[in-house]
Design a protein around this motif. Structure first.
Motif, PDB file in Angstrom:
ATOM      1  N   THR A  51       0.862  -1.179   0.000  1.00 55.64           N
ATOM      2  CA  THR A  51       0.000   0.000   0.000  1.00 55.64           C
ATOM      3  C   THR A  51       0.896   1.226   0.000  1.00 55.64           C
ATOM      4  O   THR A  51       1.725   1.378   0.893  1.00 55.64           O
ATOM      5  CB  THR A  51      -0.916   0.044   1.234  1.00 55.64           C
ATOM      6  N   GLU A  52       0.770   2.048  -0.992  1.00 58.07           N
ATOM      7  CA  GLU A  52       1.599   3.235  -1.193  1.00 58.07           C
ATOM      8  C   GLU A  52       3.078   2.894  -0.993  1.00 58.07           C
ATOM      9  O   GLU A  52       3.649   2.213  -1.786  1.00 58.07           O
ATOM     10  CB  GLU A  52       1.121   4.391  -0.324  1.00 58.07           C
ATOM     11  N   LYS A  53       3.690   3.364   0.106  1.00 61.16           N
ATOM     12  CA  LYS A  53       5.113   3.081   0.313  1.00 61.16           C
ATOM     13  C   LYS A  53       5.355   2.054   1.408  1.00 61.16           C
ATOM     14  O   LYS A  53       6.477   1.859   1.836  1.00 61.16           O
ATOM     15  CB  LYS A  53       5.856   4.364   0.650  1.00 61.16           C
ATOM     16  N   ILE A  54       4.300   1.396   1.876  1.00 58.97           N
ATOM     17  CA  ILE A  54       4.464   0.378   2.909  1.00 58.97           C
ATOM     18  C   ILE A  54       4.285  -1.002   2.279  1.00 58.97           C
ATOM     19  O   ILE A  54       3.263  -1.299   1.672  1.00 58.97           O
ATOM     20  CB  ILE A  54       3.455   0.569   4.053  1.00 58.97           C
ATOM     21  N   HIS A  55       5.303  -1.823   2.440  1.00 61.25           N
ATOM     22  CA  HIS A  55       5.285  -3.179   1.917  1.00 61.25           C
ATOM     23  C   HIS A  55       5.259  -4.124   3.115  1.00 61.25           C
ATOM     24  O   HIS A  55       6.132  -4.054   3.974  1.00 61.25           O
ATOM     25  CB  HIS A  55       6.534  -3.453   1.088  1.00 61.25           C
ATOM     26  N   ARG A  56       4.268  -5.012   3.162  1.00 59.15           N
ATOM     27  CA  ARG A  56       4.170  -5.972   4.253  1.00 59.15           C
ATOM     28  C   ARG A  56       4.392  -7.373   3.677  1.00 59.15           C
ATOM     29  O   ARG A  56       3.734  -7.752   2.708  1.00 59.15           O
ATOM     30  CB  ARG A  56       2.817  -5.896   4.942  1.00 59.15           C
ATOM     31  N   LEU A  57       5.335  -8.083   4.299  1.00 54.86           N
ATOM     32  CA  LEU A  57       5.656  -9.426   3.855  1.00 54.86           C
ATOM     33  C   LEU A  57       5.449 -10.394   5.000  1.00 54.86           C
ATOM     34  O   LEU A  57       5.724 -10.073   6.155  1.00 54.86           O
ATOM     35  CB  LEU A  57       7.125  -9.523   3.432  1.00 54.86           C
ATOM     36  N   LYS A  58       4.981 -11.578   4.690  1.00 51.29           N
ATOM     37  CA  LYS A  58       4.886 -12.659   5.658  1.00 51.29           C
ATOM     38  C   LYS A  58       5.603 -13.851   5.048  1.00 51.29           C
ATOM     39  O   LYS A  58       5.206 -14.354   3.996  1.00 51.29           O
ATOM     40  CB  LYS A  58       3.436 -13.002   5.973  1.00 51.29           C
ATOM     41  N   ILE A  59       6.690 -14.256   5.706  1.00 50.74           N
ATOM     42  CA  ILE A  59       7.515 -15.351   5.203  1.00 50.74           C
ATOM     43  C   ILE A  59       7.269 -16.586   6.061  1.00 50.74           C
ATOM     44  O   ILE A  59       7.384 -16.532   7.287  1.00 50.74           O
ATOM     45  CB  ILE A  59       9.005 -14.960   5.239  1.00 50.74           C
ATOM     46  N   HIS A  60       6.938 -17.683   5.414  1.00 52.99           N
ATOM     47  CA  HIS A  60       6.679 -18.947   6.106  1.00 52.99           C
ATOM     48  C   HIS A  60       7.945 -19.796   6.070  1.00 52.99           C
ATOM     49  O   HIS A  60       8.528 -20.003   5.000  1.00 52.99           O
ATOM     50  CB  HIS A  60       5.532 -19.697   5.425  1.00 52.99           C
ATOM     51  N   ILE A  61       8.358 -20.288   7.258  1.00 51.56           N
ATOM     52  CA  ILE A  61       9.591 -21.068   7.346  1.00 51.56           C
ATOM     53  C   ILE A  61       9.406 -22.314   8.212  1.00 51.56           C
ATOM     54  O   ILE A  61       8.465 -22.410   8.992  1.00 51.56           O
ATOM     55  CB  ILE A  61      10.761 -20.228   7.914  1.00 51.56           C
ATOM     56  N   ILE A  62      10.346 -23.240   8.047  1.00 55.13           N
ATOM     57  CA  ILE A  62      10.458 -24.424   8.898  1.00 55.13           C
ATOM     58  C   ILE A  62      11.831 -24.360   9.543  1.00 55.13           C
ATOM     59  O   ILE A  62      12.837 -24.138   8.859  1.00 55.13           O
ATOM     60  CB  ILE A  62      10.306 -25.724   8.078  1.00 55.13           C
ATOM     61  N   LEU A  63      11.860 -24.528  10.862  1.00 57.01           N
ATOM     62  CA  LEU A  63      13.119 -24.439  11.603  1.00 57.01           C
ATOM     63  C   LEU A  63      13.596 -25.818  12.049  1.00 57.01           C
ATOM     64  O   LEU A  63      12.805 -26.750  12.176  1.00 57.01           O
ATOM     65  CB  LEU A  63      12.943 -23.554  12.842  1.00 57.01           C
ATOM     66  N   MET A  64      14.899 -25.906  12.311  1.00 57.76           N
ATOM     67  CA  MET A  64      15.469 -27.120  12.886  1.00 57.76           C
ATOM     68  C   MET A  64      15.009 -27.217  14.338  1.00 57.76           C
ATOM     69  O   MET A  64      14.877 -26.202  15.021  1.00 57.76           O
ATOM     70  CB  MET A  64      16.990 -27.079  12.834  1.00 57.76           C
ATOM     71  N   ASN A  65      14.790 -28.426  14.791  1.00 54.98           N
ATOM     72  CA  ASN A  65      14.388 -28.645  16.172  1.00 54.98           C
ATOM     73  C   ASN A  65      15.536 -28.259  17.108  1.00 54.98           C
ATOM     74  O   ASN A  65      16.686 -28.557  16.831  1.00 54.98           O
ATOM     75  CB  ASN A  65      14.003 -30.111  16.370  1.00 54.98           C
ATOM     76  N   GLY A  66      15.230 -27.548  18.180  1.00 53.46           N
ATOM     77  CA  GLY A  66      16.233 -27.203  19.172  1.00 53.46           C
ATOM     78  C   GLY A  66      16.846 -25.824  19.032  1.00 53.46           C
ATOM     79  O   GLY A  66      17.633 -25.419  19.869  1.00 53.46           O
ATOM     80  N   VAL A  67      16.500 -25.084  17.986  1.00 51.07           N
ATOM     81  CA  VAL A  67      17.057 -23.733  17.826  1.00 51.07           C
ATOM     82  C   VAL A  67      16.259 -22.737  18.653  1.00 51.07           C
ATOM     83  O   VAL A  67      15.124 -22.996  19.042  1.00 51.07           O
ATOM     84  CB  VAL A  67      17.078 -23.274  16.340  1.00 51.07           C
ATOM     85  N   ASN A  68      16.852 -21.588  18.910  1.00 50.40           N
ATOM     86  CA  ASN A  68      16.148 -20.513  19.595  1.00 50.40           C
ATOM     87  C   ASN A  68      15.266 -19.824  18.556  1.00 50.40           C
ATOM     88  O   ASN A  68      15.753 -19.079  17.698  1.00 50.40           O
ATOM     89  CB  ASN A  68      17.146 -19.536  20.215  1.00 50.40           C
ATOM     90  N   ILE A  69      13.983 -20.083  18.629  1.00 51.04           N
ATOM     91  CA  ILE A  69      13.039 -19.597  17.623  1.00 51.04           C
ATOM     92  C   ILE A  69      13.067 -18.080  17.526  1.00 51.04           C
ATOM     93  O   ILE A  69      13.100 -17.515  16.430  1.00 51.04           O
ATOM     94  CB  ILE A  69      11.615 -20.116  17.912  1.00 51.04           C
ATOM     95  N   LYS A  70      13.074 -17.416  18.658  1.00 53.28           N
ATOM     96  CA  LYS A  70      13.054 -15.950  18.660  1.00 53.28           C
ATOM     97  C   LYS A  70      14.276 -15.383  17.940  1.00 53.28           C
ATOM     98  O   LYS A  70      14.159 -14.431  17.160  1.00 53.28           O
ATOM     99  CB  LYS A  70      13.001 -15.417  20.086  1.00 53.28           C
ATOM    100  N   ASP A  71      15.458 -15.952  18.184  1.00 53.45           N
ATOM    101  CA  ASP A  71      16.675 -15.460  17.538  1.00 53.45           C
ATOM    102  C   ASP A  71      16.625 -15.623  16.019  1.00 53.45           C
ATOM    103  O   ASP A  71      17.010 -14.725  15.278  1.00 53.45           O
ATOM    104  CB  ASP A  71      17.912 -16.173  18.088  1.00 53.45           C
ATOM    105  N   VAL A  72      16.150 -16.776  15.561  1.00 51.47           N
ATOM    106  CA  VAL A  72      16.084 -17.028  14.116  1.00 51.47           C
ATOM    107  C   VAL A  72      15.064 -16.102  13.459  1.00 51.47           C
ATOM    108  O   VAL A  72      15.342 -15.493  12.422  1.00 51.47           O
ATOM    109  CB  VAL A  72      15.767 -18.506  13.816  1.00 51.47           C
ATOM    110  N   VAL A  73      13.896 -15.967  14.061  1.00 55.49           N
ATOM    111  CA  VAL A  73      12.848 -15.108  13.503  1.00 55.49           C
ATOM    112  C   VAL A  73      13.322 -13.661  13.440  1.00 55.49           C
ATOM    113  O   VAL A  73      13.134 -12.968  12.432  1.00 55.49           O
ATOM    114  CB  VAL A  73      11.534 -15.241  14.316  1.00 55.49           C
ATOM    115  N   THR A  74      13.965 -13.190  14.507  1.00 51.89           N
ATOM    116  CA  THR A  74      14.482 -11.819  14.532  1.00 51.89           C
ATOM    117  C   THR A  74      15.526 -11.612  13.442  1.00 51.89           C
ATOM    118  O   THR A  74      15.521 -10.586  12.754  1.00 51.89           O
ATOM    119  CB  THR A  74      15.081 -11.495  15.918  1.00 51.89           C
ATOM    120  N   GLU A  75      16.398 -12.582  13.254  1.00 55.02           N
ATOM    121  CA  GLU A  75      17.425 -12.474  12.214  1.00 55.02           C
ATOM    122  C   GLU A  75      16.809 -12.430  10.823  1.00 55.02           C
ATOM    123  O   GLU A  75      17.237 -11.656   9.962  1.00 55.02           O
ATOM    124  CB  GLU A  75      18.419 -13.638  12.330  1.00 55.02           C
ATOM    125  N   VAL A  76      15.780 -13.233  10.568  1.00 51.30           N
ATOM    126  CA  VAL A  76      15.084 -13.196   9.277  1.00 51.30           C
ATOM    127  C   VAL A  76      14.501 -11.808   9.050  1.00 51.30           C
ATOM    128  O   VAL A  76      14.671 -11.212   7.982  1.00 51.30           O
ATOM    129  CB  VAL A  76      13.975 -14.276   9.200  1.00 51.30           C
TER     130      VAL A  76
END
Length: 105
Positions: A51-76
């Protein structure tokens, strides 16, 4: 392919994400059955609205078991936002949502 972003932009997103430790693959969700499938194709794993100059993206991912989910999501979020803003010469705003659809077994 998503008609709101071109192939080069999708490639930038893919390359920003695939090197993040803990990421198993992109995810494609079948909307009818709710089944999550691994995919290497970014255009099947991303939802985009602009919308105008705002672009919203939603990326769907699968993570390895045992990773820190918050850290990976933040990095993405950080990497994708930066690469897209750099690509647009910092003239557009990007909101990046990340959906962790599954953990690899």
């Amino acid at each position: 392919m998503n008609n709101l972003m071109n192939e080069g932009t999708l490639k930038v997103i893919r390359e920003a994400v695939i090197t993040i430790p803990g990421l198993m693959s992109f995810a494609e969700v079948d909307k009818e059955s709710g089944v999550v499938n691994a995919t290497t194709s970014i255009d099947k794993a991303i939802e985009i609205s602009i919308t105008e100059k705002i672009h919203r993206l939603k990326i769907h991912i699968i993570l390895m078991n045992g990773v820190n989910i918050k850290d990976v999501v933040t990095e993405v979020q950080i990497r994708v936002k930066y690469e897209l803003e750099k690509l647009s010469n910092f003239t557009n705003s990007y909101y990046v949502d990340v959906a962790v659809d599954d953990l690899a077994k």
